[in-house]
Design an enzyme around this catalytic site. Structure first.
Site, PDB file in Angstrom:
ATOM      1  N   SER A  16     -26.035 109.508 -29.223  1.00 25.48           N
ATOM      2  CA  SER A  16     -26.717 109.185 -30.576  1.00 25.48           C
ATOM      3  C   SER A  16     -27.829 109.957 -30.734  1.00 25.48           C
ATOM      4  O   SER A  16     -27.804 111.000 -31.476  1.00 25.48           O
ATOM      5  CB  SER A  16     -26.793 107.770 -31.095  1.00 25.48           C
ATOM      6  OG  SER A  16     -27.667 107.688 -32.004  1.00 25.48           O
ATOM      7  N   GLN A  17     -28.976 109.852 -29.755  1.00 33.09           N
ATOM      8  CA  GLN A  17     -30.160 110.659 -29.671  1.00 33.09           C
ATOM      9  C   GLN A  17     -29.922 111.934 -29.235  1.00 33.09           C
ATOM     10  O   GLN A  17     -30.639 113.017 -29.531  1.00 33.09           O
ATOM     11  CB  GLN A  17     -31.386 109.610 -29.071  1.00 33.09           C
ATOM     12  CG  GLN A  17     -31.871 108.676 -30.134  1.00 33.09           C
ATOM     13  CD  GLN A  17     -32.491 108.931 -31.054  1.00 33.09           C
ATOM     14  OE1 GLN A  17     -32.972 110.224 -31.376  1.00 33.09           O
ATOM     15  NE2 GLN A  17     -32.530 107.830 -32.133  1.00 33.09           N
TER      16      GLN A  17
ATOM     17  N   ASP B  39     -30.230 102.560 -21.610  1.00 31.16           N
ATOM     18  CA  ASP B  39     -31.363 101.879 -20.925  1.00 31.16           C
ATOM     19  C   ASP B  39     -30.654 101.573 -19.358  1.00 31.16           C
ATOM     20  O   ASP B  39     -31.361 101.733 -18.505  1.00 31.16           O
ATOM     21  CB  ASP B  39     -31.856 100.834 -21.408  1.00 31.16           C
ATOM     22  CG  ASP B  39     -32.816 101.226 -22.680  1.00 31.16           C
ATOM     23  OD1 ASP B  39     -33.451 102.251 -22.561  1.00 31.16           O
ATOM     24  OD2 ASP B  39     -33.011 100.352 -23.424  1.00 31.16           O
TER      25      ASP B  39
ATOM     26  N   HIS C 129     -37.370 105.888 -25.315  1.00 22.75           N
ATOM     27  CA  HIS C 129     -37.476 104.594 -25.505  1.00 22.75           C
ATOM     28  C   HIS C 129     -38.127 104.302 -24.035  1.00 22.75           C
ATOM     29  O   HIS C 129     -37.868 104.892 -22.943  1.00 22.75           O
ATOM     30  CB  HIS C 129     -36.220 103.984 -25.585  1.00 22.75           C
ATOM     31  CG  HIS C 129     -36.551 102.400 -25.747  1.00 22.75           C
ATOM     32  ND1 HIS C 129     -37.468 101.514 -26.392  1.00 22.75           N
ATOM     33  CD2 HIS C 129     -35.828 101.353 -25.199  1.00 22.75           C
ATOM     34  CE1 HIS C 129     -37.234 100.410 -26.245  1.00 22.75           C
ATOM     35  NE2 HIS C 129     -36.153 100.208 -25.722  1.00 22.75           N
TER      36      HIS C 129
ATOM     37  N   GLY D 208     -29.514 108.573 -34.521  1.00 23.77           N
ATOM     38  CA  GLY D 208     -29.435 109.942 -34.073  1.00 23.77           C
ATOM     39  C   GLY D 208     -28.863 110.596 -35.258  1.00 23.77           C
ATOM     40  O   GLY D 208     -29.299 111.813 -35.586  1.00 23.77           O
TER      41      GLY D 208
ATOM     42  N   GLU E  52     -22.541  88.172 -52.194  1.00 24.05           N
ATOM     43  CA  GLU E  52     -23.952  87.809 -52.433  1.00 24.05           C
ATOM     44  C   GLU E  52     -24.857  87.731 -51.220  1.00 24.05           C
ATOM     45  O   GLU E  52     -25.865  87.960 -51.152  1.00 24.05           O
ATOM     46  CB  GLU E  52     -23.744  86.225 -52.704  1.00 24.05           C
ATOM     47  CG  GLU E  52     -23.309  86.070 -54.395  1.00 24.05           C
ATOM     48  CD  GLU E  52     -23.895  86.938 -55.082  1.00 24.05           C
ATOM     49  OE1 GLU E  52     -25.059  87.038 -55.186  1.00 24.05           O
ATOM     50  OE2 GLU E  52     -23.303  87.289 -56.215  1.00 24.05           O
TER      51      GLU E  52
ATOM     52  N   GLU F 117     -24.812  92.871 -51.299  1.00 23.11           N
ATOM     53  CA  GLU F 117     -26.088  93.260 -52.065  1.00 23.11           C
ATOM     54  C   GLU F 117     -27.381  93.483 -51.215  1.00 23.11           C
ATOM     55  O   GLU F 117     -28.308  93.996 -51.732  1.00 23.11           O
ATOM     56  CB  GLU F 117     -26.109  92.305 -53.086  1.00 23.11           C
ATOM     57  CG  GLU F 117     -25.211  92.227 -54.207  1.00 23.11           C
ATOM     58  CD  GLU F 117     -25.588  91.144 -55.491  1.00 23.11           C
ATOM     59  OE1 GLU F 117     -26.923  91.070 -55.517  1.00 23.11           O
ATOM     60  OE2 GLU F 117     -24.651  90.712 -56.084  1.00 23.11           O
TER      61      GLU F 117
ATOM     62  N   SER G  68     -35.220  90.337 -61.072  1.00 22.30           N
ATOM     63  CA  SER G  68     -35.480  89.438 -61.863  1.00 22.30           C
ATOM     64  C   SER G  68     -36.351  88.501 -61.694  1.00 22.30           C
ATOM     65  O   SER G  68     -36.615  88.134 -60.693  1.00 22.30           O
ATOM     66  CB  SER G  68     -33.949  88.791 -62.346  1.00 22.30           C
ATOM     67  OG  SER G  68     -33.630  87.815 -61.537  1.00 22.30           O
TER      68      SER G  68
END
Length: 351
Positions: free
Chosen positions: A28-29, A84, A109, A135, A228, A232, A253
């Site tokens: 990823s990184q 890690d 990290h 990443g 719900e 959302e 709201s």
């Protein structure tokens, strides 16, 4: 006192001129840093173990690929972009023997340095550049001319240029476009682990599951419960991300606001904060790190079982079916090297 924000004007990409930067790992990184640095004109090589599936992917993306030890030997700056728990073995067997005086060892990290699973020699720079995003986002923002904010830290400064190297790297991956903050390995690690465990991952995922269970057990349709408590959530998080909590409340709201400020504190109450404080103490004392290292060494049985249990939660099956009905939700493979390859092919293919 507010932290100082470092930007493009504070970083000199020329610091990396005539240097070879090795990215060890292409997940990823690793893939994001490598591609962004390469596009910034930095000489980047990739270090991988001989049978890694990422070797052909990295080569197809234009990188020279070497066995890990050879990449470290050739490099001036070495980014250890491996998980890690895998890092200590890779470091001991492949990296450490090739670390000569004046080289720079870089992390995204601070876990391995803070908890001592890696102890670099005293004659090398030890720095951190930690983007505050996964990443694939680091790469996407860079290609759009933007950037992801990052933290930098200096643990050892042998050459008296460690901070300049960290800032140059941050600029090369696009982080100084958004803003860079200086921290320490301890602060980055402890706050990062705390955020993951109590809010961003552990807190949110278990809050979602508990809310889903309460609604379904009360007789409501699973699909309605999913919408719900999970679907959302993105809308709310996007509002918070863009405008803060108060901005989010401005956009919802009055009924939702009233429920937020009156019922929310009854759910996330003082007892939750107290358990958060306990979690932080476990991080600060090293208790969490020792438990995770022990779990890894003993084969990850509990870890694997808990992940499997999560995958089998009813909300996952309901969600998979409902997401298939929503073509506007982007379905993307974000698993490191393969994602890098697919995204770069997509960019280069004719429209």
């Amino acid at each position: 006192m507010p932290a100082k924000i470092l930007t493009d004007k504070d970083a000199d990409l020329g610091v990396l001129k005539d240097k070879t930067c090795a990215v060890i790992g292409f997940g990823s990184q690793g893939h994001a840093h490598a591609l962004n640095l390469k596009d910034s004109g930095v000489h980047v090589i990739i270090g991988l173990y001989p049978r890694s599936k990422s070797r052909s992917i990295a080569a197809d993306l234009g990188f020279e690929v070497f066995d890990t030890a050879e990449a470290v030997e050739k490099a001036d700056v070495i980014f250890l972009a491996v998980p890690d728990m895998a890092a200590p073995e890779v470091y001991k067997n492949e990296v450490e023997p090739q670390l000569t005086k004046g080289k720079t060892l870089l992390f995204s990290h601070g876990f391995c340095i803070l908890y001592g699973t890696i102890v670099p020699p005293p004659d090398v720079n030890v720095i951190m550049v930690a983007p505050k995003g996964p990443g694939h986002i680091v790469r996407r923002m860079f290609t759009e001319g933007k950037g992801v904010p990052a933290l930098i830290a200096v643990q050892q400064d042998v050459t008296r240029s460690a901070k300049k190297i960290a800032l140059a790297w941050a600029k090369g991956i696009g982080a100084t476009r958004a803003g860079v903050f200086q921290t320490t390995f301890r602060e980055e690690t402890e706050t990062d682990l705390f955020g993951e465990q109590t809010v961003l991952c552990g807190g949110v995922s278990h809050l979602i599951q508990a809310g889903y269970e309460v609604l379904v057990e009360a007789g409501y349709q699973p699909e309605i419960a999913y919408f719900e408590v999970l679907h959302e959530l993105k809308l709310i998080v996007d509002l918070i991300n863009e405008s803060g909590i108060s901005g989010m409340r401005f956009s919802i709201s009055e009924t939702a606001k009233y429920g937020d400020v009156t019922v929310g504190p009854k759910i996330i109450d003082a007892s939750v904060k107290k358990r958060m404080q306990t979690a932080l103490k476990d991080i600060q004392s090293g208790k969490f790190a020792r438990a995770w290292i022990k779990e890894h060494r003993e084969g990850r049985k509990n870890y694997t079982a808990l992940l499997k249990k999560g995958e089998e939660h009813p909300i996952e099956k309901v969600g998979q079916r409902l997401r298939a009905l929503m073509p506007w939700i982007k379905k993307s493979n974000i698993k490191g090297a393969q994602a890098a390859y697919e995204l770069e092919k997509e960019k280069k293919s004719p429209k």
